[in-house]
Design a protein around this motif. Structure first.
Motif, short mmCIF file in Angstrom:
data_model
loop_
_atom_site.label_atom_id
_atom_site.label_comp_id
_atom_site.label_asym_id
_atom_site.label_seq_id
_atom_site.Cartn_x
_atom_site.Cartn_y
_atom_site.Cartn_z
N ASP A 151 0.83 -1.20 0.00
CA ASP A 151 0.00 0.00 0.00
C ASP A 151 0.87 1.25 0.00
OD1 ASP A 151 -2.30 -1.57 0.16
OD2 ASP A 151 -2.29 -1.54 2.34
N HIS A 152 0.49 2.22 -0.82
CA HIS A 152 1.16 3.52 -0.87
C HIS A 152 2.64 3.40 -1.20
CE1 HIS A 152 -2.61 4.90 0.74
NE2 HIS A 152 -2.46 4.11 1.79
N THR A 153 2.98 2.46 -2.09
CA THR A 153 4.36 2.30 -2.52
C THR A 153 4.44 2.47 -4.03
OG1 THR A 153 4.16 -0.09 -2.85
CG2 THR A 153 4.88 0.66 -0.66
N SER A 154 5.66 2.58 -4.52
CA SER A 154 5.90 2.65 -5.96
C SER A 154 6.50 1.33 -6.42
CB SER A 154 6.86 3.79 -6.28
OG SER A 154 8.17 3.46 -5.85
N TYR A 155 6.75 1.24 -7.72
CA TYR A 155 7.34 0.02 -8.26
C TYR A 155 8.77 -0.20 -7.75
CZ TYR A 155 10.08 2.77 -11.59
OH TYR A 155 10.97 3.64 -12.17
N MET A 156 9.38 0.81 -7.18
CA MET A 156 10.74 0.68 -6.67
C MET A 156 10.84 0.59 -5.15
SD MET A 156 12.86 0.51 -9.19
CE MET A 156 14.48 1.00 -8.63
N ASN A 157 9.92 1.24 -4.40
CA ASN A 157 10.16 1.32 -2.96
C ASN A 157 9.38 0.32 -2.11
OD1 ASN A 157 7.59 2.42 -2.73
ND2 ASN A 157 8.29 4.46 -2.15
N TRP A 158 8.59 -0.57 -2.70
CA TRP A 158 7.90 -1.59 -1.90
C TRP A 158 8.91 -2.53 -1.24
CZ3 TRP A 158 8.91 -6.61 -3.17
CH2 TRP A 158 9.40 -6.85 -4.46
N PHE A 159 10.04 -2.73 -1.90
CA PHE A 159 11.10 -3.63 -1.43
C PHE A 159 12.01 -2.84 -0.51
CE2 PHE A 159 15.27 -5.72 -2.03
CZ PHE A 159 14.94 -7.03 -1.76
N SER A 160 11.59 -2.74 0.75
CA SER A 160 12.37 -1.94 1.70
C SER A 160 12.11 -2.43 3.13
CB SER A 160 11.98 -0.47 1.60
OG SER A 160 10.65 -0.29 2.04
N GLU A 161 13.01 -2.06 3.98
CA GLU A 161 12.91 -2.43 5.39
C GLU A 161 11.63 -1.87 6.02
OE1 GLU A 161 16.01 -2.65 9.13
OE2 GLU A 161 16.46 -1.33 7.44
N SER A 162 11.24 -0.68 5.61
CA SER A 162 10.06 -0.05 6.20
C SER A 162 8.75 -0.71 5.78
CB SER A 162 10.02 1.44 5.87
OG SER A 162 9.90 1.63 4.48
N HIS A 163 8.76 -1.48 4.68
CA HIS A 163 7.55 -2.16 4.21
C HIS A 163 7.57 -3.67 4.48
CE1 HIS A 163 7.48 1.57 1.77
NE2 HIS A 163 6.24 1.55 2.22
N TYR A 164 8.65 -4.14 5.08
CA TYR A 164 8.83 -5.57 5.37
C TYR A 164 7.79 -6.08 6.36
CZ TYR A 164 11.11 -9.73 7.32
OH TYR A 164 11.38 -10.99 7.77
N ILE A 165 7.21 -7.26 6.07
CA ILE A 165 6.27 -7.91 7.00
C ILE A 165 6.93 -9.14 7.62
CG2 ILE A 165 4.06 -9.10 7.25
CD1 ILE A 165 3.01 -7.36 4.91
N ASN A 166 7.32 -10.11 6.79
CA ASN A 166 7.98 -11.31 7.31
C ASN A 166 8.69 -12.04 6.18
OD1 ASN A 166 6.18 -13.14 5.99
ND2 ASN A 166 4.73 -12.89 7.66
N SER A 167 9.48 -13.02 6.54
CA SER A 167 10.21 -13.79 5.52
C SER A 167 10.67 -15.12 6.10
CB SER A 167 11.42 -13.02 5.01
OG SER A 167 12.46 -13.03 5.95
N SER A 168 11.26 -15.92 5.24
CA SER A 168 11.83 -17.19 5.68
C SER A 168 13.26 -17.00 6.19
CB SER A 168 11.76 -18.24 4.56
OG SER A 168 12.26 -17.72 3.36
N TRP A 169 13.68 -15.75 6.35
CA TRP A 169 14.91 -15.41 7.06
C TRP A 169 14.49 -14.74 8.36
CZ3 TRP A 169 15.19 -13.50 1.73
CH2 TRP A 169 16.03 -14.26 0.91
N PRO A 170 14.27 -15.50 9.43
CA PRO A 170 13.76 -14.92 10.68
C PRO A 170 14.62 -13.79 11.24
CG PRO A 170 13.82 -17.31 10.83
CD PRO A 170 14.47 -16.94 9.54
#
Length: 137
Positions: free
Chosen positions: A22-41
């Motif tokens: 939400d409220h991101t661009s094609y470049m900035n969705w991939f960022s620490e501030s938009h991170y939810i979770n991953s298989s790298w705990p």
């Protein structure tokens, strides 16, 4: 909206990271501030040196989630797409062809030179527009 980034190796989805879209661009969705979770705990709450699609342009490193730069033999991180060799490139990123997708195969960041690092076949992205349930549990 959520975006799932997946790492494919051996024909299987082996690593995932989910981001708020939400409220991101094609470049900035991939960022620490938009991170939810991953298989790298360990990714949540760890210091990151670089965390962006743009990555380290001077070294041709994209989709870069890097923990630290401490000289080539000490560099460590989770994910990188190396699109070319540049002057001063590290031995850990040299390969037979480019681009090359490298990822930490364990649950934590790894040393790019000596850690459990693998080359992936592909990166995939899935976008979920509904806000009902998360992409992954």
């Amino acid at each position: 909206m959520e975006v799932l980034l997946g790492v494919v190796d051996g024909g299987k989805l082996v690593k995932t990271a989910v981001f708020k879209g939400d409220h991101t661009s094609y470049m900035n969705w991939f960022s620490e501030s938009h991170y939810i979770n991953s298989s790298w705990p360990d990714l949540k709450g760890q210091h990151t040196h670089t965390y962006s699609i743009k990555g380290d342009e001077g070294h041709g490193r994209r989709f870069f989630i890097n923990h630290n730069y401490n000289g080539c033999s000490n560099d460590a991180g989770w994910l990188v797409v190396v699109d070319s060799l540049t002057a001063g490139s590290c031995a850990w990123e040299k390969d037979e062809s480019f681009p090359v997708i490298k990822y930490a195969a364990a649950e934590n960041f790894e040393n790019w030179s000596t850690g459990n690092i693998r080359n992936a076949q592909a990166l995939v992205m899935f976008v979920k527009y509904s806000s009902a349930e998360s992409i992954v549990g």
